[in-house]
Scaffold this active site. Structure first.
Site, mmCIF file in Angstrom:
data_model
loop_
_atom_site.group_PDB
_atom_site.id
_atom_site.type_symbol
_atom_site.label_atom_id
_atom_site.label_comp_id
_atom_site.label_asym_id
_atom_site.label_seq_id
_atom_site.Cartn_x
_atom_site.Cartn_y
_atom_site.Cartn_z
ATOM 1 N N GLY A 10 0.880 -1.169 0.000
ATOM 2 C CA GLY A 10 0.000 0.000 0.000
ATOM 3 C C GLY A 10 0.913 1.213 0.000
ATOM 4 O O GLY A 10 1.715 1.387 0.928
ATOM 5 N N MET A 13 -1.345 7.293 1.446
ATOM 6 C CA MET A 13 -0.920 8.345 2.376
ATOM 7 C C MET A 13 -0.047 7.787 3.496
ATOM 8 O O MET A 13 0.998 8.351 3.807
ATOM 9 C CB MET A 13 -2.147 9.059 2.965
ATOM 10 C CG MET A 13 -2.991 9.790 1.921
ATOM 11 S SD MET A 13 -2.036 10.915 0.895
ATOM 12 C CE MET A 13 -1.661 12.206 2.065
ATOM 13 N N ASP A 34 2.127 -1.377 -4.577
ATOM 14 C CA ASP A 34 0.726 -0.934 -4.696
ATOM 15 C C ASP A 34 0.162 -1.511 -5.992
ATOM 16 O O ASP A 34 0.921 -1.864 -6.908
ATOM 17 C CB ASP A 34 0.646 0.599 -4.731
ATOM 18 C CG ASP A 34 -0.699 1.127 -4.257
ATOM 19 O OD1 ASP A 34 -0.773 1.702 -3.155
ATOM 20 O OD2 ASP A 34 -1.702 0.957 -5.003
ATOM 21 N N ARG A 83 -11.464 5.677 5.430
ATOM 22 C CA ARG A 83 -12.841 6.194 5.492
ATOM 23 C C ARG A 83 -12.911 7.666 5.122
ATOM 24 O O ARG A 83 -11.930 8.397 5.172
ATOM 25 C CB ARG A 83 -13.459 5.924 6.857
ATOM 26 C CG ARG A 83 -12.702 6.464 8.031
ATOM 27 C CD ARG A 83 -13.351 5.959 9.297
ATOM 28 N NE ARG A 83 -12.525 6.284 10.449
ATOM 29 C CZ ARG A 83 -12.993 6.665 11.613
ATOM 30 N NH1 ARG A 83 -14.300 6.757 11.808
ATOM 31 N NH2 ARG A 83 -12.194 6.940 12.605
ATOM 32 N N ARG A 89 -15.239 2.939 10.658
ATOM 33 C CA ARG A 89 -14.195 2.017 10.183
ATOM 34 C C ARG A 89 -14.838 0.728 9.668
ATOM 35 O O ARG A 89 -14.344 0.109 8.722
ATOM 36 C CB ARG A 89 -13.235 1.691 11.327
ATOM 37 C CG ARG A 89 -12.426 2.894 11.806
ATOM 38 C CD ARG A 89 -11.544 2.519 12.987
ATOM 39 N NE ARG A 89 -10.778 3.653 13.496
ATOM 40 C CZ ARG A 89 -11.198 4.457 14.473
ATOM 41 N NH1 ARG A 89 -12.374 4.272 15.030
ATOM 42 N NH2 ARG A 89 -10.447 5.454 14.879
ATOM 43 N N ASN A 96 -12.058 -4.097 2.181
ATOM 44 C CA ASN A 96 -10.713 -4.355 2.689
ATOM 45 C C ASN A 96 -10.455 -5.831 2.999
ATOM 46 O O ASN A 96 -9.312 -6.278 2.953
ATOM 47 C CB ASN A 96 -10.433 -3.462 3.911
ATOM 48 C CG ASN A 96 -10.200 -2.016 3.491
ATOM 49 O OD1 ASN A 96 -10.094 -1.724 2.302
ATOM 50 N ND2 ASN A 96 -10.116 -1.106 4.449
ATOM 51 N N ASN A 121 -7.983 -0.878 8.135
ATOM 52 C CA ASN A 121 -9.202 -0.942 8.961
ATOM 53 C C ASN A 121 -10.314 -1.783 8.329
ATOM 54 O O ASN A 121 -10.304 -1.936 7.108
ATOM 55 C CB ASN A 121 -9.730 0.490 9.167
ATOM 56 C CG ASN A 121 -9.124 1.150 10.382
ATOM 57 O OD1 ASN A 121 -8.951 0.513 11.410
ATOM 58 N ND2 ASN A 121 -8.825 2.438 10.260
ATOM 59 N N ARG A 152 -2.431 9.592 20.953
ATOM 60 C CA ARG A 152 -3.434 10.675 20.989
ATOM 61 C C ARG A 152 -3.781 11.008 22.436
ATOM 62 O O ARG A 152 -3.827 12.179 22.830
ATOM 63 C CB ARG A 152 -4.695 10.227 20.229
ATOM 64 C CG ARG A 152 -4.476 10.228 18.733
ATOM 65 C CD ARG A 152 -5.688 9.714 17.971
ATOM 66 N NE ARG A 152 -5.453 9.874 16.537
ATOM 67 C CZ ARG A 152 -5.939 9.065 15.596
ATOM 68 N NH1 ARG A 152 -6.700 8.035 15.931
ATOM 69 N NH2 ARG A 152 -5.682 9.290 14.329
ATOM 70 N N HIS A 176 -9.922 -1.292 18.059
ATOM 71 C CA HIS A 176 -9.692 0.048 17.521
ATOM 72 C C HIS A 176 -10.997 0.619 16.978
ATOM 73 O O HIS A 176 -11.215 0.720 15.787
ATOM 74 C CB HIS A 176 -8.643 -0.034 16.405
ATOM 75 C CG HIS A 176 -8.290 1.284 15.801
ATOM 76 N ND1 HIS A 176 -7.814 2.344 16.531
ATOM 77 C CD2 HIS A 176 -8.339 1.718 14.516
ATOM 78 C CE1 HIS A 176 -7.592 3.367 15.728
ATOM 79 N NE2 HIS A 176 -7.907 3.017 14.502
HETATM 80 P P1 A3D Z 1 -4.815 5.470 0.945
HETATM 81 O O1 A3D Z 1 -4.030 6.723 0.867
HETATM 82 O O2 A3D Z 1 -6.077 5.360 0.179
HETATM 83 O O3 A3D Z 1 -3.829 4.264 0.541
HETATM 84 C C1 A3D Z 1 -4.270 2.961 0.374
HETATM 85 C C2 A3D Z 1 -3.500 2.384 -0.796
HETATM 86 O O4 A3D Z 1 -3.842 1.005 -0.912
HETATM 87 C C3 A3D Z 1 -3.828 3.039 -2.152
HETATM 88 O O5 A3D Z 1 -2.640 3.557 -2.717
HETATM 89 C C4 A3D Z 1 -4.412 1.901 -2.985
HETATM 90 O O6 A3D Z 1 -4.048 1.959 -4.347
HETATM 91 C C5 A3D Z 1 -3.777 0.701 -2.297
HETATM 92 N N1 A3D Z 1 -4.472 -0.562 -2.553
HETATM 93 C C6 A3D Z 1 -5.806 -0.815 -2.680
HETATM 94 N N2 A3D Z 1 -6.020 -2.115 -2.921
HETATM 95 C C7 A3D Z 1 -4.800 -2.709 -2.929
HETATM 96 C C8 A3D Z 1 -4.367 -4.042 -3.138
HETATM 97 N N3 A3D Z 1 -5.233 -5.035 -3.371
HETATM 98 N N4 A3D Z 1 -3.040 -4.293 -3.082
HETATM 99 C C9 A3D Z 1 -2.153 -3.303 -2.854
HETATM 100 N N5 A3D Z 1 -2.505 -2.015 -2.660
HETATM 101 C C10 A3D Z 1 -3.810 -1.723 -2.697
HETATM 102 O O7 A3D Z 1 -5.159 5.132 2.493
HETATM 103 P P2 A3D Z 1 -4.292 5.447 3.804
HETATM 104 O O8 A3D Z 1 -2.872 5.144 3.524
HETATM 105 O O9 A3D Z 1 -4.665 6.778 4.331
HETATM 106 O O10 A3D Z 1 -4.928 4.368 4.795
HETATM 107 C C11 A3D Z 1 -4.718 2.989 4.581
HETATM 108 C C12 A3D Z 1 -5.543 2.149 5.539
HETATM 109 O O11 A3D Z 1 -5.136 2.411 6.890
HETATM 110 C C13 A3D Z 1 -7.054 2.399 5.517
HETATM 111 O O12 A3D Z 1 -7.752 1.173 5.591
HETATM 112 C C14 A3D Z 1 -7.296 3.218 6.779
HETATM 113 O O13 A3D Z 1 -8.610 3.074 7.267
HETATM 114 C C15 A3D Z 1 -6.295 2.594 7.699
HETATM 115 N N6 A3D Z 1 -5.933 3.387 8.870
HETATM 116 C C16 A3D Z 1 -5.790 2.710 10.052
HETATM 117 C C17 A3D Z 1 -5.432 3.385 11.200
HETATM 118 C C18 A3D Z 1 -5.280 2.637 12.481
HETATM 119 O O14 A3D Z 1 -4.965 3.212 13.485
HETATM 120 C C19 A3D Z 1 -5.529 1.206 12.516
HETATM 121 C C20 A3D Z 1 -5.226 4.770 11.157
HETATM 122 C C21 A3D Z 1 -5.375 5.432 9.945
HETATM 123 C C22 A3D Z 1 -5.730 4.730 8.793
#
Ligand code: A3D
EC number: 1.1.1.37
Length: 320
Positions: A10, A13, A34, A83, A89, A96, A121, A152, A176
């Site tokens: 991934g 961000m 990715d 989200r 979540r 996911n 998530n 936090r 979480h």
């Molecule tokens: P985002 O910037 O959308 O990045 C997710 C990446 O995953 C994108 O670049 C997609 O292209 C890629 N992706 C989608 N499907 C696949 C796949 N099958 N194989 C490989 N890559 C893929 O999201 P983000 O980086 O902001 O967040 C990522 C995840 O972390 C999300 O599910 C959020 O909800 C989660 N998150 C969790 C927390 C916790 O504290 C647990 C905090 C913040 C975000």
């Protein structure tokens, strides 16, 4: 000795931020993977060019094929969707879960000896499913949430008391979600447990209650401000702390979604508890003494996690 290899599954961000911090900390060589073509390659090249400014010797590579994660020592999984305002979540589960299946199979085939940190998530259910899909040992698959939630909590306490974040030890346990359990009696500011802090007039009970509530909803507060996604700096820092403890065998005690086999009276699920992270992965769970009120809050949070696990099983019958 060869440098450690860190695979970031991934490159969104959080993935990009992870790559930046891992490179700056010279933790190891970084593979950004990715499904989106160009994004991991572009971010890897951008950070590699920055390394000539910050002066650290690490290799970064963007990838769209799982072959490139071969032999990774650590995999940090953020693949999937985050989200948007108004979403919980849990709304992310259907999409996911499918992503976790693909990622788990990729790790199983190419990086079966890695320490895997899941961030996707809804966290506790996704790390549980990822462990099954990957088939890796349970102590080598762990979820990042508690470090973030506790950070936090600690930050809000630092703001309210005027004490350095370095001298605050805050703990949140459970799943979480908004019913996570900030451990008021076990958290300390300058060594003083929070109830003692209230007694001594550092902050009022009302203020402490408000901080606990703000901690529980901390993720939603950022989502509402950003509007386009969820938090990424603090989640990335949190996962790096976990990866560092593993790679350097530091044996830090960090609150993480960990597989329970009898601890806290629970079996066969992942939920947030303090755990020693060292070269063996999740090495030993720390069991806090809990009173009736804390037990009840923990049980409620666990019920939410179990509900998500059932929802996953209804979608994918290979999960047990
Ligand atoms: P985002 O910037 O959308 O990045 C997710 C990446 O995953 C994108 O670049 C997609 O292209 C890629 N992706 C989608 N499907 C696949 C796949 N099958 N194989 C490989 N890559 C893929 O999201 P983000 O980086 O902001 O967040 C990522 C995840 O972390 C999300 O599910 C959020 O909800 C989660 N998150 C969790 C927390 C916790 O504290 C647990 C905090 C913040 C975000």
């Amino acid at each position: 000795m060869a440098r450690a290899k860190i695979a970031l599954i991934g490159a969104g961000m959080i993935g990009g931020t992870l790559a930046h911090i891992a490179a700056r900390e010279e933790l190891g060589d970084v593979i950004l993977f990715d499904i989106a073509e160009g994004t991991p390659q572009g971010k890897a090249l951008d950070i590699a060019e920055a390394s000539a400014v910050f002066g650290k010797d690490v290799a970064l590579k963007g990838a769209n094929a799982y072959e490139d994660i071969a032999g990774a020592d650590v995999c940090i999984v953020t693949a999937g969707v985050p989200r948007k305002p108004g979403m919980s979540r849990d709304d992310l589960l259907g999409i996911n879960l499918k992503v976790m299946k693909a990622v788990g199979e990729g790790i199983k085939a190419h990086a079966p000896n890695a320490f895997v940190i899941c961030i996707t998530n809804p966290l506790d259910a996704m790390v549980w499913a990822l462990q099954q899909f990957s088939g890796l040992p349970k102590e080598k698959v762990i979820g990042m949430a508690g470090v973030l939630d506790s950070a936090r909590f600690a930050y809000f306490l630092a703001e309210a008391t005027g004490v350095s974040v370095e001298d605050i030890h805050a703990w949140t346990l459970g799943g979480h979600g908004d019913d996570m359990v900030p451990m008021v009696r076990h958290s300390t500011v300058g060594g003083l447990p929070l109830p003692e802090l209230v007694k001594q007039g550092w902050l009022t009970q009302d203020k402490l209650d408000a901080i606990v509530e703000r901690t529980r909803k901390g993720g939603g507060e950022i989502v509402a401000l950003l509007k386009t996604g969820s938090a990424f700096y603090a989640p990335a820092e949190s996962a790096i702390a976990m990866a560092t403890s593993y790679l350097k065998d530091k044996k830090r005690v960090l609150p993480c979604a960990t597989y329970l086999s009898g601890q806290y009276g629970l079996n066969d699920l992942y939920v947030g508890v303090p755990v020693v992270i060292g070269a063996g992965g999740a090495e030993k769970i720390v069991e806090f003494e809990t009173n009736d009120a804390e037990k009840a809050m923990f049980a409620k949070s666990v019920e939410s996690v179990k509900g998500l696990m059932e929802a996953c099983k209804a979608i994918d019958s290979s999960l047990v």
